[in-house]
Design a protein around this motif. Sequence first.
Motif, PDB file in Angstrom:
ATOM      1  N   LYS A  92      33.730  22.541 -11.185  1.00 14.10           N
ATOM      2  CA  LYS A  92      33.617  23.164 -12.472  1.00 14.10           C
ATOM      3  C   LYS A  92      32.711  24.109 -12.481  1.00 14.10           C
ATOM      4  CE  LYS A  92      34.359  18.026 -12.422  1.00 14.10           C
ATOM      5  NZ  LYS A  92      34.317  16.934 -13.094  1.00 14.10           N
ATOM      6  N   ASN A 115      24.623  24.862 -14.601  1.00 15.53           N
ATOM      7  CA  ASN A 115      25.948  26.631 -14.138  1.00 15.53           C
ATOM      8  C   ASN A 115      25.427  28.161 -14.143  1.00 15.53           C
ATOM      9  OD1 ASN A 115      24.929  26.646 -16.625  1.00 15.53           O
ATOM     10  ND2 ASN A 115      26.938  25.723 -17.274  1.00 15.53           N
ATOM     11  N   TRP A 126      22.693  21.862 -16.123  1.00 13.29           N
ATOM     12  CA  TRP A 126      24.044  21.772 -17.058  1.00 13.29           C
ATOM     13  C   TRP A 126      23.510  19.925 -17.023  1.00 13.29           C
ATOM     14  CZ3 TRP A 126      26.692  23.144 -20.127  1.00 13.29           C
ATOM     15  CH2 TRP A 126      27.887  22.674 -20.635  1.00 13.29           C
ATOM     16  N   ARG A 157      25.701  17.444 -17.410  1.00 13.89           N
ATOM     17  CA  ARG A 157      27.173  16.688 -16.608  1.00 13.89           C
ATOM     18  C   ARG A 157      27.937  15.729 -18.273  1.00 13.89           C
ATOM     19  NH1 ARG A 157      28.326  15.322 -11.394  1.00 13.89           N
ATOM     20  NH2 ARG A 157      26.145  13.955 -11.570  1.00 13.89           N
ATOM     21  N   SER A 158      26.919  14.698 -18.415  1.00 10.68           N
ATOM     22  CA  SER A 158      26.947  13.957 -19.051  1.00 10.68           C
ATOM     23  C   SER A 158      27.630  14.219 -20.595  1.00 10.68           C
ATOM     24  CB  SER A 158      26.336  12.682 -19.582  1.00 10.68           C
ATOM     25  OG  SER A 158      24.925  13.266 -19.242  1.00 10.68           O
ATOM     26  N   ARG A 159      26.663  15.249 -21.452  1.00 13.73           N
ATOM     27  CA  ARG A 159      26.479  14.730 -22.274  1.00 13.73           C
ATOM     28  C   ARG A 159      27.427  17.156 -22.376  1.00 13.73           C
ATOM     29  NH1 ARG A 159      21.196  14.626 -21.746  1.00 13.73           N
ATOM     30  NH2 ARG A 159      20.472  17.025 -21.166  1.00 13.73           N
ATOM     31  N   GLU A 160      27.425  17.390 -21.430  1.00 14.55           N
ATOM     32  CA  GLU A 160      28.163  18.634 -21.423  1.00 14.55           C
ATOM     33  C   GLU A 160      27.295  19.763 -22.175  1.00 14.55           C
ATOM     34  OE1 GLU A 160      32.565  18.116 -21.563  1.00 14.55           O
ATOM     35  OE2 GLU A 160      32.835  16.820 -19.741  1.00 14.55           O
ATOM     36  N   GLN A 161      26.502  19.696 -22.112  1.00 21.05           N
ATOM     37  CA  GLN A 161      25.499  20.496 -22.615  1.00 21.05           C
ATOM     38  C   GLN A 161      24.753  21.387 -21.607  1.00 21.05           C
ATOM     39  OE1 GLN A 161      24.619  19.026 -26.391  1.00 21.05           O
ATOM     40  NE2 GLN A 161      23.166  18.181 -25.584  1.00 21.05           N
TER      41      GLN A 161
END
Length: 141
Positions: free
Chosen positions: A32, A54, A70, A72-76
């Motif tokens: 990922k 990331n 990074w 992971r829950s908000r993908e930002q």
Amino acid sequence: MLRDYFIALETHPKDAPLALHDVIEQLAFNEKGLIPVITQDAQSKTVLMFAWMNKESLLATIETQRVTYWSRSREQLWVKGETSGHVQSLVSMAFDCDGDVVLCQVEQQGAACHTGRRSCFYLQVDSEQRKIWVTGDPVSV
């Protein structure tokens, strides 16, 4: 092979620095595009938290000296302390011998944990009694 790169570094001369870009390109980001990060208080050496970066957040951390993860829950991207004020200022960064974990030593302002505690690791295992003890009080800001 990435592992071979880091094996070769085991005998790399101490007085011959490596280009940061070259080492970052060899880090073992997962499928990922993430790499685990352990964040530690630079003075006390207390482990404050575990999160993910990331390549973009890793480079932002190096550039700004403000630890950026990074989410992971908000993908930002998540700049630690941006909304809470509990800022992590980077003191040093290191990579482990396999190039698959980042260690950030920081100056932590306020709590590192979303629970308000200094460290996320407040659930202490008592192997002998087979119990878990809740340690650490929330930090007052």
